[in-house]
Write an enzyme that holds these catalytic residues in place. Structure first.
Site, PDB file in Angstrom:
ATOM      1  N   ASP A  72       0.871  -1.169   0.000  1.00 49.57           N
ATOM      2  CA  ASP A  72       0.000   0.000   0.000  1.00 49.57           C
ATOM      3  C   ASP A  72       0.906   1.216   0.000  1.00 49.57           C
ATOM      4  O   ASP A  72       1.936   1.224   0.675  1.00 49.57           O
ATOM      5  CB  ASP A  72      -0.929   0.018   1.213  1.00 49.57           C
ATOM      6  CG  ASP A  72      -2.061   1.021   1.006  1.00 49.57           C
ATOM      7  OD1 ASP A  72      -2.738   0.942  -0.037  1.00 49.57           O
ATOM      8  OD2 ASP A  72      -2.245   1.896   1.854  1.00 49.57           O
ATOM      9  N   TYR A 157       1.046  11.123  -8.898  1.00 49.01           N
ATOM     10  CA  TYR A 157       1.596  12.382  -8.384  1.00 49.01           C
ATOM     11  C   TYR A 157       3.046  12.620  -8.832  1.00 49.01           C
ATOM     12  O   TYR A 157       3.667  13.599  -8.406  1.00 49.01           O
ATOM     13  CB  TYR A 157       1.504  12.387  -6.850  1.00 49.01           C
ATOM     14  CG  TYR A 157       0.079  12.258  -6.342  1.00 49.01           C
ATOM     15  CD1 TYR A 157      -0.803  13.325  -6.442  1.00 49.01           C
ATOM     16  CD2 TYR A 157      -0.392  11.066  -5.794  1.00 49.01           C
ATOM     17  CE1 TYR A 157      -2.125  13.210  -6.004  1.00 49.01           C
ATOM     18  CE2 TYR A 157      -1.707  10.945  -5.345  1.00 49.01           C
ATOM     19  CZ  TYR A 157      -2.560  12.017  -5.463  1.00 49.01           C
ATOM     20  OH  TYR A 157      -3.869  11.905  -5.034  1.00 49.01           O
ATOM     21  N   LYS A 178      13.717   5.740 -11.688  1.00 45.68           N
ATOM     22  CA  LYS A 178      12.675   5.787 -10.644  1.00 45.68           C
ATOM     23  C   LYS A 178      12.707   4.497  -9.819  1.00 45.68           C
ATOM     24  O   LYS A 178      12.656   4.539  -8.595  1.00 45.68           O
ATOM     25  CB  LYS A 178      11.282   5.987 -11.266  1.00 45.68           C
ATOM     26  CG  LYS A 178      10.193   6.017 -10.199  1.00 45.68           C
ATOM     27  CD  LYS A 178       8.778   6.225 -10.706  1.00 45.68           C
ATOM     28  CE  LYS A 178       7.799   6.006  -9.555  1.00 45.68           C
ATOM     29  NZ  LYS A 178       6.396   6.063  -9.924  1.00 45.68           N
TER      30      LYS A 178
HETATM   31  P1  IMP Z   1      -1.513   1.787  -4.456  1.00 50.71           P
HETATM   32  O1  IMP Z   1      -0.726   1.489  -3.238  1.00 50.71           O
HETATM   33  O2  IMP Z   1      -0.931   1.160  -5.666  1.00 50.71           O
HETATM   34  O3  IMP Z   1      -2.971   1.550  -4.291  1.00 50.71           O
HETATM   35  O4  IMP Z   1      -1.323   3.347  -4.729  1.00 50.71           O
HETATM   36  C1  IMP Z   1      -2.087   4.305  -4.077  1.00 50.71           C
HETATM   37  C2  IMP Z   1      -2.004   5.646  -4.749  1.00 50.71           C
HETATM   38  O5  IMP Z   1      -0.845   6.326  -4.279  1.00 50.71           O
HETATM   39  C3  IMP Z   1      -1.887   5.648  -6.259  1.00 50.71           C
HETATM   40  O6  IMP Z   1      -3.140   5.541  -6.860  1.00 50.71           O
HETATM   41  C4  IMP Z   1      -1.259   7.030  -6.478  1.00 50.71           C
HETATM   42  O7  IMP Z   1      -2.243   8.024  -6.317  1.00 50.71           O
HETATM   43  C5  IMP Z   1      -0.318   7.140  -5.301  1.00 50.71           C
HETATM   44  N1  IMP Z   1       1.026   6.612  -5.627  1.00 50.71           N
HETATM   45  C6  IMP Z   1       1.579   5.489  -5.126  1.00 50.71           C
HETATM   46  N2  IMP Z   1       2.814   5.289  -5.637  1.00 50.71           N
HETATM   47  C7  IMP Z   1       3.016   6.320  -6.492  1.00 50.71           C
HETATM   48  C8  IMP Z   1       4.116   6.650  -7.355  1.00 50.71           C
HETATM   49  O8  IMP Z   1       5.131   5.957  -7.448  1.00 50.71           O
HETATM   50  N3  IMP Z   1       3.958   7.776  -8.095  1.00 50.71           N
HETATM   51  C9  IMP Z   1       2.845   8.548  -8.040  1.00 50.71           C
HETATM   52  N4  IMP Z   1       1.800   8.276  -7.286  1.00 50.71           N
HETATM   53  C10 IMP Z   1       1.875   7.164  -6.493  1.00 50.71           C
END
Ligand code: IMP
Length: 202
Positions: A72, A157, A178
């Site tokens: 997460d 973001y 990255k």
């Molecule tokens: P999840 O953990 O994949 O559900 O990510 C949650 C949310 O965090 C994503 O939908 C993005 O809004 C943000 N996020 C997580 N990792 C990144 C990243 O590496 N770059 C930009 N946004 C991120």
């Protein structure tokens, strides 16, 4: 040993396979493992959500002896009291474009007193072992909220996440660059260190 990672995101799967490639694990996505599960990520921290995800998959999978892993992640902005945080994907609505979300974050940070632009990407990985033990590992990358969007790479973001030592936003980095410094890569590397002794004890 099989490892099932609770994501449908192919980009993440590539990163996970690359980082864990020298461990004796067969790594599958949920789809590859034939698992469909609807998960309510209602935790208040990244760690809570990561653990909720592995436990939800375990409930569907039953007693099969596999390692279940999930992550997460999100953006934490100090001048917004840590928002969007665990609500990063839901911030301003799931269907709102990141162009609009990013503009709103810039607006709020510009309006904050003392000019505090500090932010960070955070990621927590959880692993549920066949014996029920839960391991967690965190990774962060520090940045500043940029004054405008820059770059076409990455997602979410990344265009407003400014890395002062690179003089670039995350979205201006190559994928390889990255992946070498991201919150997810750091959390995965930390998780790998915790998994090695587990795999060695058999
Ligand atoms: P999840 O953990 O994949 O559900 O990510 C949650 C949310 O965090 C994503 O939908 C993005 O809004 C943000 N996020 C997580 N990792 C990144 C990243 O590496 N770059 C930009 N946004 C991120």
């Amino acid at each position: 040993m099989k490892l099932i990672f609770a994501t449908g995101n192919e980009g993440k799967m590539k990163e996970i396979r690359a980082i864990l490639k020298d461990l004796p694990l067969e790594i599958l996505s949920l789809k590859e493992a034939g698992i469909a599960v609807d998960i309510d990520e209602n935790g208040e921290t990244f760690e809570e959500n990561a653990v909720i995800k592995v436990k939800a998959v375990k409930a569907v999978l039953g007693e099969e002896p596999v390692i279940l892993m999930s992550d997460d992640s999100g953006l934490v902005v100090d001048a917004m009291d840590g928002q969007p945080g665990v609500h990063s994907s839901r911030f301003m609505g799931e269907d709102t474009s990141y162009h609009i979300k990013n503009a709103e974050i810039i607006r709020r940070v510009n309006a904050a007193p003392e000019g505090n632009r500090a932010c960070r990407f955070c990621c927590v990985i959880a692993a549920l072992l066949p014996d029920g033990e839960v391991l967690t590992a965190a990774g962060t990358v520090e940045g500043e909220v940029a004054f405008e969007e820059r770059g076409e790479g990455g997602f979410g973001y990344d265009p407003i996440f400014y890395l002062a030592d690179k003089g670039k936003c995350m979205a201006e980095l190559s994928a390889a660059e990255k992946n070498s410094l991201s919150h997810r890569a750091r959390a995965l590397a930390a998780m790998k260190e915790k998994l090695i002794p587990v795999l060695n004890r058999g």
